[in-house]
Design an enzyme around this catalytic site. Sequence first.
Site, mmCIF file in Angstrom:
data_model
loop_
_atom_site.group_PDB
_atom_site.id
_atom_site.type_symbol
_atom_site.label_atom_id
_atom_site.label_comp_id
_atom_site.label_asym_id
_atom_site.label_seq_id
_atom_site.Cartn_x
_atom_site.Cartn_y
_atom_site.Cartn_z
ATOM 1 N N ASP A 483 0.808 -1.218 0.000
ATOM 2 C CA ASP A 483 0.000 0.000 0.000
ATOM 3 C C ASP A 483 0.842 1.268 0.000
ATOM 4 O O ASP A 483 0.327 2.363 -0.197
ATOM 5 C CB ASP A 483 -0.843 0.039 1.286
ATOM 6 C CG ASP A 483 -2.212 -0.587 1.090
ATOM 7 O OD1 ASP A 483 -2.699 -0.622 -0.043
ATOM 8 O OD2 ASP A 483 -2.782 -1.044 2.101
HETATM 9 C C1 GLC Z 1 -0.591 2.673 5.845
HETATM 10 C C2 GLC Z 1 0.169 1.473 6.355
HETATM 11 C C3 GLC Z 1 -0.120 0.251 5.559
HETATM 12 C C4 GLC Z 1 -1.592 0.106 5.384
HETATM 13 C C5 GLC Z 1 -2.229 1.371 4.835
HETATM 14 C C6 GLC Z 1 -3.714 1.225 4.739
HETATM 15 O O1 GLC Z 1 -0.128 3.023 4.607
HETATM 16 O O2 GLC Z 1 1.557 1.676 6.356
HETATM 17 O O3 GLC Z 1 0.462 -0.859 6.194
HETATM 18 O O4 GLC Z 1 -1.851 -0.945 4.518
HETATM 19 O O5 GLC Z 1 -1.942 2.418 5.687
HETATM 20 O O6 GLC Z 1 -4.315 2.254 4.072
HETATM 21 C C1 GLC Z 2 -1.590 -3.592 5.434
HETATM 22 C C2 GLC Z 2 -2.814 -3.692 4.570
HETATM 23 C C3 GLC Z 2 -2.605 -4.574 3.405
HETATM 24 C C4 GLC Z 2 -1.334 -4.228 2.695
HETATM 25 C C5 GLC Z 2 -0.164 -4.206 3.642
HETATM 26 C C6 GLC Z 2 1.109 -3.743 2.979
HETATM 27 O O1 GLC Z 2 -1.426 -4.769 6.137
HETATM 28 O O2 GLC Z 2 -3.913 -4.125 5.294
HETATM 29 O O3 GLC Z 2 -3.682 -4.482 2.518
HETATM 30 O O4 GLC Z 2 -1.139 -5.157 1.681
HETATM 31 O O5 GLC Z 2 -0.439 -3.336 4.696
HETATM 32 O O6 GLC Z 2 1.096 -2.396 2.681
#
Ligand code: GLC
Ligand code: GLC
Length: 811
Positions: A483
């Site tokens: 993400d």
């Molecule tokens: C932030 C976190 C990530 C998560 C995302 C959700 O970017 O670092 O882990 O998946 O928020 O929107």
């Molecule tokens: C968080 C989110 C997941 C994403 C991950 C890596 O765990 O829930 O959707 O893939 O972060 O950013």
Amino acid sequence: MKFGYFDDQNREYVIQTPQTPFPWINYLGNKDFFGLISNTAGGYNFYKDARLRRLTRFRYNNVPVDDGGRYYYIKDGNTVWNPGYKPCKTELDDYECRHGLGYTRITSAKNGVSASLLAFIPLDYNGEINHLTLKNTSMETKHIQLFSLREWCLWDASDDMLNFQRNFSTGQVEVKDSVIYHKTEYRERRNHYAFFSVNAKIDGFDSQLEDFMGMYNGFDAPQAVLAGQATNSVADGWQPCASHQINVTLLPDEEKSFIFVLGYVEVPVEDKWESPHVINKKPALQMIDQFSTDGQVERAFVTLASYWERLLRLYRVEIDDEKTARMVNIWNPYQCMVTFNMSRSASYFESGVGRGLGFRDSSQDLLGFVHQIPERARERILDIASTQFRDGGCYHQYQPLTKKGNNDIGGGFNDDPLWLIAGTAAYIKETGDFSILNEKTPYDSNPKDTGTLLEHLTASFNHVVENKGPHGLPLIGRADWNDCLNLNCHSTEPGQSFQTYGTADGRVAESVLIAGMFVAIGPELVELYRRKGLDSKAREAREEIEKMRKTVLEHGYDGEWFLRAYDAFGEKIGSKECEEGKIFIESQGYCVMAGIGVEDGRALKALNSVRDILECDHGIVIQQPAYQTYHSNLGECSSYPPGYKENAGIFCHNNPWIMIAETKIGRGDRAFDLYRKICPAYREDISDLHRMEPYVYSQMIAGKDAGRMGEAKNSWLTGTAAWNFVAISQAILGIKPEYDGLRVDPCIPSLWGEYKVTRVFREAIYEIHVTNPDNVQKGVRSVTVDGKPIEGNVLPVLEAGTKHIVEVIMG
Ligand code: GLC
Ligand code: GLC
């Protein structure tokens, strides 16, 4: 250092001090009604949706971190104490918290009174039971005042903590007998209320927090409790709460028990009122009636235990490794259920107001859950699919209560579509239920615009095919699985969301991870086409996958490992040419899982690079070297301090991808070594460093660049649960569901001599005994079913209800 121990017999983790390094929590509830409970009885409840239907209040941004919950105050003379230690923090003579499967039992003692608080949510019941038992262990008669306390949340948890100009004037309750009813907004558009009851005559109550507490006191010193007398306040605006006072006399050795129920009721509009302004209490009273005696509580508790007993019987390993056994047989499947239920919505790190259910998250959660209750997985797949757009794109998240896509975050995460194929394939392999493919499902939740699930999967596949960049690799969009790799965002102002700022439709930035996923997951769709007799579609899809495989080898390999991506300027990410972020874990995992480069040694090289560059004592970090400064072309990953989260933290989720990849090239020793590194049971001994619960996975462990290397954060709600279950149960122990049977293909440490897995598959029981006389890591020499040799290593689908003995000899 440890703060408790595993009691495998009872399937509990036993915490021996209330002062754990962080609140260690548990989940109550299996389906619609839920509670979070910490080892000091903190936490809250909600119905279906932690944001939109929150029953009780919890302040996340709090000091201390876990204040507010299901509190009971015991006033014994001048001493006030709580069975769960908090909030008074009166030193206890005895304390123990047992987190079990769907329940928590806290027992403690003070000054000759012992207390036991059992909290659970019975199956198919929209209420939490608190069974509180008090016993006088002293020689004198005790006169105790017992106070309960719950704070009501005004339903929408987000609004509840923001909109005080309204909230302070809307709160309403009714109090009748021993029940306090919370009916804020019921007089207008809500057809539901909550209640808090006790099965005893009460000696007072409070329903207005300000009166119970006193304006200037905290949870640790409520004025009513200190005075030993409730004020019988009836909430009128401000902060409604529910507190009972019960004066308890206990003779020496005498024991008394109380059943408190926190319940949720929905009432048909025409039946809302009993008389003008008086709510219809009948449904609440019926619920209370179901649990008015100890016997009723005990029976429901036994039923809950047998529910879990049944679920855990579906995959059981017997192995000479106690830690692996307890994870595989108890805690990992349990966490898989919780992640399936919650997605990423409500934990002590997810506030319940931020995200609903994630498209990719829920699809992956299925992978670890599907064998438990396939019907619920089926329903979830269809729910997820119905938020998909016609062009295969997806809302990144949806609200469980409305089941509609969330517009705030929107779509454009280009890995999302493929996860639907992965989840559906896992479901069909588990159940053999191909009929799900014919289910008509809406696009964008529009019942007038539908397609079969198979058409949805086709749209998913085509979304990748139709959205490729300059190298022929998939466009990344807002981000892929990571993400925080936001290649089209280019944000320079604080406050801009990395996930929604900039364009979702950049035509240059490409993802090698999505390419790997396409090659790994795409063949599932090919197989489904084939079985549906759609041969030309199968052929075309196969050609697309082949093309992608070649593209990855041509433009996605960097000499020693797979590249990660190309940014919006066409520059490489995750390449030896980069100064930082030279190598990322995700593409190594997925490309090798896809089998890319397995034949020509490139996969082996990539995994060796992971070992040499990314691995440390606590697991594999997500990338190296960590980004020391913020790069607007990379987005959020470079916003985190080095060693944390997506900037070189040990992001546990994709560690199992590498475990599985290692089994692809036959390295069982490596796979299991990696399994052990992030496995909570294996990390129990370093609980003081790890800090999170030793019975569940955390999303992240601080990496080698971090100030606090080895410290975990964000426990419970992580795809790590499902993926580790897949890694250990399918890739390492090697029992994999397939369309036509159960493949047995272990890849284990060479020193393992034997183990046994009992697997219930399509309702037949397979007792699979694996022996490894030559100490190999992979390879099956022979398989017999009920004494008869079979060709190959796929066990046939056997008659439901029958039991079979399988002997597998490796070599
Ligand atoms: C932030 C976190 C990530 C998560 C995302 C959700 O970017 O670092 O882990 O998946 O928020 O929107
Ligand atoms: C968080 C989110 C997941 C994403 C991950 C890596 O765990 O829930 O959707 O893939 O972060 O950013």
